[in-house]
Design a protein around this motif. Structure first.
Motif, short mmCIF file in Angstrom:
data_model
loop_
_atom_site.label_atom_id
_atom_site.label_comp_id
_atom_site.label_asym_id
_atom_site.label_seq_id
_atom_site.Cartn_x
_atom_site.Cartn_y
_atom_site.Cartn_z
N PRO A 221 7.98 -0.74 8.95
CA PRO A 221 6.82 0.16 8.75
C PRO A 221 6.73 0.70 7.33
O PRO A 221 5.62 0.82 6.78
CB PRO A 221 7.08 1.29 9.76
N SER A 222 7.87 1.03 6.71
CA SER A 222 7.82 1.56 5.34
C SER A 222 7.41 0.48 4.34
O SER A 222 6.77 0.77 3.33
CB SER A 222 9.19 2.13 4.95
N ILE A 223 7.77 -0.77 4.63
CA ILE A 223 7.36 -1.88 3.76
C ILE A 223 5.85 -2.08 3.83
O ILE A 223 5.17 -2.21 2.81
CB ILE A 223 8.09 -3.19 4.16
N VAL A 224 5.32 -2.09 5.04
CA VAL A 224 3.88 -2.30 5.24
C VAL A 224 3.08 -1.16 4.60
O VAL A 224 1.99 -1.37 4.06
CB VAL A 224 3.57 -2.42 6.74
N ALA A 225 3.63 0.06 4.65
CA ALA A 225 2.92 1.22 4.09
C ALA A 225 2.70 1.09 2.59
O ALA A 225 1.77 1.69 2.04
CB ALA A 225 3.69 2.49 4.41
N GLN A 226 3.53 0.30 1.91
CA GLN A 226 3.41 0.13 0.47
C GLN A 226 2.46 -1.00 0.07
O GLN A 226 2.15 -1.16 -1.11
CB GLN A 226 4.79 -0.13 -0.14
N LEU A 227 2.02 -1.80 1.05
CA LEU A 227 1.16 -2.94 0.75
C LEU A 227 -0.31 -2.54 0.77
O LEU A 227 -0.71 -1.56 1.44
CB LEU A 227 1.38 -4.05 1.78
N ASN A 228 -1.10 -3.31 0.04
CA ASN A 228 -2.55 -3.15 0.09
C ASN A 228 -3.03 -3.55 1.49
O ASN A 228 -2.64 -4.59 2.00
CB ASN A 228 -3.19 -4.05 -0.97
N PRO A 229 -3.86 -2.73 2.14
CA PRO A 229 -4.31 -3.07 3.51
C PRO A 229 -4.98 -4.43 3.60
O PRO A 229 -4.96 -5.06 4.66
CB PRO A 229 -5.31 -1.94 3.83
N ASP A 230 -5.58 -4.89 2.48
CA ASP A 230 -6.26 -6.19 2.49
C ASP A 230 -5.33 -7.35 2.12
O ASP A 230 -5.76 -8.50 2.12
CB ASP A 230 -7.44 -6.17 1.52
N ALA A 231 -4.08 -7.03 1.78
CA ALA A 231 -3.15 -8.08 1.34
C ALA A 231 -2.76 -8.97 2.51
O ALA A 231 -2.54 -8.49 3.63
CB ALA A 231 -1.91 -7.44 0.73
N ARG A 232 -2.67 -10.24 2.24
CA ARG A 232 -2.25 -11.20 3.26
C ARG A 232 -1.16 -12.09 2.68
O ARG A 232 -1.26 -12.55 1.54
CB ARG A 232 -3.44 -12.05 3.74
N GLY A 233 -0.12 -12.31 3.46
CA GLY A 233 0.98 -13.13 3.00
C GLY A 233 2.15 -12.99 3.96
O GLY A 233 1.99 -12.66 5.13
#
Length: 280
Positions: A221-233
């Protein structure tokens, strides 16, 4: 003058002593008779149908049917309440693969309460056109379901049972808040690492090592919180943790950079033309 002492003769005291002794004997007799009648009543109760089991209550069951628990216990209305062997009933209930523990209590006048603790279903494995539940101890149930209940992820591509059980054990160590985020787990063939590819309910894909799975996944969850919501990978979680953008996204990024550089070059050319025009 000296006061005269009242002297009571033995003849006068004997009736009083007899009366006291009689009252004491009567009290003892009443006590003994009461105990005797109570014992007789207990014996009659134990030998009569009044002491037979009248109610069987089952608590804690979720996946295992209540009727199945009653049958496994072996307790019927013909059983005497106080002759129910609680240890034997507990052992009989724990022969069911989904029952981790059981508690049996007896209560007056004729009630038996069975409380079961079931093993958690940590995953489902796809087999042909159905799914088999996998328990927290790694055992795969014989019964199949047409569709997974959504309470655990689906494991796919595991050809070795030992890898399947290891993965189930790793998932069982995760907090429910993390395991509930996983939709599917696919085995990835790798010579160096035992890798799995996870498809998360929030749309992200995770490539993780089974060796560090239970230790590293709580940080998701903490990793996802740092990503751009539109980022895909793909999010890599293992010895190191990093995000790898998808080819489409990286291609789009390069195109945007090329467009920006072309626009800057065009603007420079335009400014040079304006300067030349002004000089003329």
């Amino acid at each position: 003058m000296k006061k005269e002492k009242n002297v009571v003769s033995i003849e006068e005291r004997i009736p009083q002593l007899k009366q006291r002794r009689k009252r004491k004997v009567n009290r003892q007799l009443i006590l003994y008779l009461t105990i005797l009648f109570l014992l007789i009543g207990v014996v009659i109760y134990l030998q009569s149908p009044l002491s037979n089991v009248a109610t069987i209550e089952v608590n804690g069951e979720e996946e295992v049917a209540e009727e199945e628990i009653r049958e496994l216990s072996g307790i019927t209305e013909d059983n005497n309440l106080w002759s129910v062997d609680r240890n034997s009933v507990r052992e009989a209930l724990m022969t069911h693969p989904e029952v981790k523990d059981a508690t049996i209590n007896r209560s007056f006048p004729a009630t038996v309460t069975i409380t079961v603790d079931e093993r958690d279903r940590v995953a489902y494995v796809e087999e042909e056109e159905s799914y088999a539940p996998i328990l927290e101890n790694g055992n795969i149930l014989d019964k199949r379901v047409d569709h997974p209940g959504g309470d655990a992820p689906v494991l796919s591509g595991f050809t070795k049972e030992e890898n399947l059980k290891e993965m189930a054990a790793e998932i069982s160590e995760l907090p429910p808040s993390i395991s509930s985020l996983i939709s599917e787990v696919h085995w990835v063939e790798d010579e160096e690492w035992d890798k799995v590819r996870l498809y998360m309910n929030d749309g992200y894909t995770v490539l993780a090592s089974m060796r560090y799975f239970a230790e590293k996944m709580p940080s998701y969850p903490s990793i996802v919180a740092q990503l751009n919501p539109d980022a895909r990978g793909v999010i890599h979680i293992g010895v190191g943790t990093y995000f790898e953008p998808s080819e489409t996204e990286s291609g789009q990024g390069e195109n945007e950079e090329n467009e920006k550089s072309e626009q800057s070059e065009q603007s420079e050319d335009t400014s040079e033309l304006e300067e030349n025009t002004s000089e003329e």
